[in-house]
Write a protein that holds these residues in place. Structure first.
Motif, short mmCIF file in Angstrom:
data_model
loop_
_atom_site.label_atom_id
_atom_site.label_comp_id
_atom_site.label_asym_id
_atom_site.label_seq_id
_atom_site.Cartn_x
_atom_site.Cartn_y
_atom_site.Cartn_z
N VAL A 145 6.70 94.21 -25.17
CA VAL A 145 6.42 93.43 -23.95
C VAL A 145 7.45 93.75 -22.87
O VAL A 145 7.08 93.97 -21.71
CB VAL A 145 6.40 91.92 -24.26
CG1 VAL A 145 6.42 91.10 -22.99
CG2 VAL A 145 5.18 91.58 -25.10
N LEU A 146 8.72 93.82 -23.23
CA LEU A 146 9.75 94.14 -22.24
C LEU A 146 9.59 95.55 -21.69
O LEU A 146 9.77 95.79 -20.49
CB LEU A 146 11.15 93.97 -22.84
CG LEU A 146 11.61 92.54 -23.03
CD1 LEU A 146 12.95 92.50 -23.78
CD2 LEU A 146 11.74 91.83 -21.71
N ALA A 147 9.23 96.50 -22.55
CA ALA A 147 9.01 97.88 -22.08
C ALA A 147 7.82 97.94 -21.13
O ALA A 147 7.88 98.60 -20.09
CB ALA A 147 8.79 98.81 -23.27
N ASN A 180 8.81 98.54 -12.35
CA ASN A 180 9.82 99.50 -11.89
C ASN A 180 9.31 100.91 -11.64
O ASN A 180 9.94 101.64 -10.89
CB ASN A 180 10.98 99.55 -12.88
CG ASN A 180 11.78 98.27 -12.88
OD1 ASN A 180 12.11 97.76 -11.84
ND2 ASN A 180 12.06 97.74 -14.05
N VAL A 181 8.22 101.32 -12.24
CA VAL A 181 7.74 102.69 -12.05
C VAL A 181 7.15 102.92 -10.66
O VAL A 181 7.50 103.89 -10.00
CB VAL A 181 6.74 103.08 -13.17
CG1 VAL A 181 6.05 104.39 -12.85
CG2 VAL A 181 7.46 103.17 -14.51
N PRO A 182 6.27 102.04 -10.16
CA PRO A 182 5.74 102.28 -8.81
C PRO A 182 6.85 102.18 -7.76
O PRO A 182 7.81 101.44 -7.93
CB PRO A 182 4.72 101.16 -8.61
CG PRO A 182 4.39 100.69 -9.98
CD PRO A 182 5.62 100.90 -10.80
N ARG A 183 6.69 102.91 -6.68
CA ARG A 183 7.68 102.88 -5.59
C ARG A 183 7.30 101.79 -4.58
O ARG A 183 6.83 102.08 -3.50
CB ARG A 183 7.76 104.23 -4.92
CG ARG A 183 8.27 105.30 -5.83
CD ARG A 183 8.68 106.53 -5.05
NE ARG A 183 9.20 107.55 -5.93
CZ ARG A 183 10.47 107.67 -6.25
NH1 ARG A 183 11.35 106.84 -5.77
NH2 ARG A 183 10.86 108.63 -7.05
N TRP A 184 7.52 100.53 -4.98
CA TRP A 184 7.23 99.40 -4.11
C TRP A 184 8.49 98.97 -3.41
O TRP A 184 9.59 99.14 -3.91
CB TRP A 184 6.69 98.22 -4.93
CG TRP A 184 5.38 98.45 -5.56
CD1 TRP A 184 4.41 99.29 -5.13
CD2 TRP A 184 4.88 97.84 -6.73
NE1 TRP A 184 3.33 99.24 -5.97
CE2 TRP A 184 3.59 98.35 -6.96
CE3 TRP A 184 5.38 96.91 -7.61
CZ2 TRP A 184 2.81 97.95 -8.03
CZ3 TRP A 184 4.60 96.52 -8.68
CH2 TRP A 184 3.32 97.03 -8.87
#
Length: 77
Positions: free
Chosen positions: A12-14, A21-25
């Motif tokens: 769940v944490l992963a 965190n992966v998208p550049r928002w």
């Protein structure tokens, strides 16, 4: 059972870390998505752990929270 819960928690944490965190928002969008995910997880936990279903006001407010998250993520401008 304890190991299963630890592995489930790690997964769940992963997944959570990847989603936010992966998208550049920008930071505002990140916080908006965080609020939506927090609301959803809190309601799931409330149902599973405490056996309490959301009330109509919680459904209504939750729909507004989720709609706001969708608007923040999808609105280009």
């Amino acid at each position: 059972m304890g190991r299963v819960l630890v592995v489930a928690g790690a997964l769940v944490l992963a997944a959570y870390g990847s989603v936010v965190n992966v998208p550049r928002w920008d930071f505002g969008k990140l916080i908006g998505v965080y609020v939506v995910l927090f609301f959803l997880m809190a309601q799931i936990l409330n149902k599973i752990r405490f056996g309490q279903s959301p009330t109509p006001p919680i459904y209504a407010g939750g729909a507004l929270i989720m709609a706001g998250g969708v608007v923040m993520v999808l609105w280009k401008g």
